[in-house]
Design a protein around this motif. Structure first.
Motif, PDB file in Angstrom:
ATOM      1  N   ILE A  91       0.844  -1.200   0.000  1.00 26.16           N
ATOM      2  CA  ILE A  91       0.000   0.000   0.000  1.00 26.16           C
ATOM      3  C   ILE A  91       0.877   1.247   0.000  1.00 26.16           C
ATOM      4  O   ILE A  91       0.591   2.220  -0.711  1.00 26.16           O
ATOM      5  N   HIS A 106       2.056   1.775  -3.467  1.00 22.14           N
ATOM      6  CA  HIS A 106       0.944   2.261  -4.281  1.00 22.14           C
ATOM      7  C   HIS A 106       0.740   3.757  -4.050  1.00 22.14           C
ATOM      8  O   HIS A 106       0.566   4.534  -4.996  1.00 22.14           O
ATOM      9  N   PHE A 107       0.794   4.173  -2.788  1.00 25.33           N
ATOM     10  CA  PHE A 107       0.586   5.574  -2.446  1.00 25.33           C
ATOM     11  C   PHE A 107       1.747   6.455  -2.905  1.00 25.33           C
ATOM     12  O   PHE A 107       1.538   7.592  -3.325  1.00 25.33           O
ATOM     13  N   HIS A 167      -5.375   8.140  -8.471  1.00 25.40           N
ATOM     14  CA  HIS A 167      -4.504   7.083  -7.952  1.00 25.40           C
ATOM     15  C   HIS A 167      -4.485   7.085  -6.421  1.00 25.40           C
ATOM     16  O   HIS A 167      -4.444   6.017  -5.795  1.00 25.40           O
ATOM     17  N   TYR A 191      -7.686   0.356  -2.162  1.00 27.01           N
ATOM     18  CA  TYR A 191      -6.828  -0.833  -2.056  1.00 27.01           C
ATOM     19  C   TYR A 191      -6.537  -1.139  -0.585  1.00 27.01           C
ATOM     20  O   TYR A 191      -6.653  -2.286  -0.137  1.00 27.01           O
ATOM     21  N   SER A 211       1.244   7.805  -6.218  1.00 26.12           N
ATOM     22  CA  SER A 211       0.389   8.998  -6.231  1.00 26.12           C
ATOM     23  C   SER A 211       1.220  10.253  -5.955  1.00 26.12           C
ATOM     24  O   SER A 211       1.041  11.284  -6.610  1.00 26.12           O
ATOM     25  N   SER A 258      -5.551   4.099  -4.043  1.00 25.59           N
ATOM     26  CA  SER A 258      -4.699   3.611  -2.950  1.00 25.59           C
ATOM     27  C   SER A 258      -5.514   3.418  -1.680  1.00 25.59           C
ATOM     28  O   SER A 258      -5.351   2.422  -0.967  1.00 25.59           O
TER      29      SER A 258
END
Length: 127
Positions: free
Chosen positions: A55, A58-59, A82, A89, A62, A86
């Motif tokens: 995570i 993923h962040f 995005h 997710y 962004s 995140s």
């Protein structure tokens, strides 16, 4: 119309970045925002140390999109999308509810006290 940048232009700021100004206390006046201002603000946004690495990664994407919007202004809505993805997710992992949508996940997160509902969720009963 948006055009693809030439190779020699890729490190040039998007002309729309010059529209933004910030108040600089040391100057006592407004000045154009610089990429270092964007970077500094993004460095202040961090996830809890207990958030899974997947995570966090993923962040961070962004955050990179926001930073690189300095060069491509149209990355801003992509970065926002995005970041929301995140969040979705993260909530899917935390709840184990892989098929739930964002609205249901957020409602559950508010109910559990994981996030606070400061008018974050749409409520037709509120005026």
């Amino acid at each position: 119309m948006e055009i693809f940048k030439e190779l020699h232009e890729i490190t040039e700021p998007d002309p729309r970045t010059h529209m933004f100004h910030i108040y600089d206390q040391s100057l006592g006046d407004f000045r154009e925002r610089e990429i270092s201002d964007v970077h500094r603000k993004l460095m202040e946004i961090n996830l809890n140390e207990h958030v899974p690495d997947a995570i966090k990664t993923h962040f961070v994407t962004s955050k990179h999109l926001v930073l690189y919007s300095w060069f491509v202004y149209r990355f801003i809505p992509v970065a926002e999308f995005h970041a929301i993805a995140s969040l979705e997710y993260a909530l899917k992992i935390k709840t184990g509810k892989k098929k739930w949508g964002l609205k249901r996940l957020l409602a559950h997160a508010v109910k559990e006290g994981w996030v606070m509902d400061n008018d974050f969720l749409y409520s037709p009963t509120k005026s």
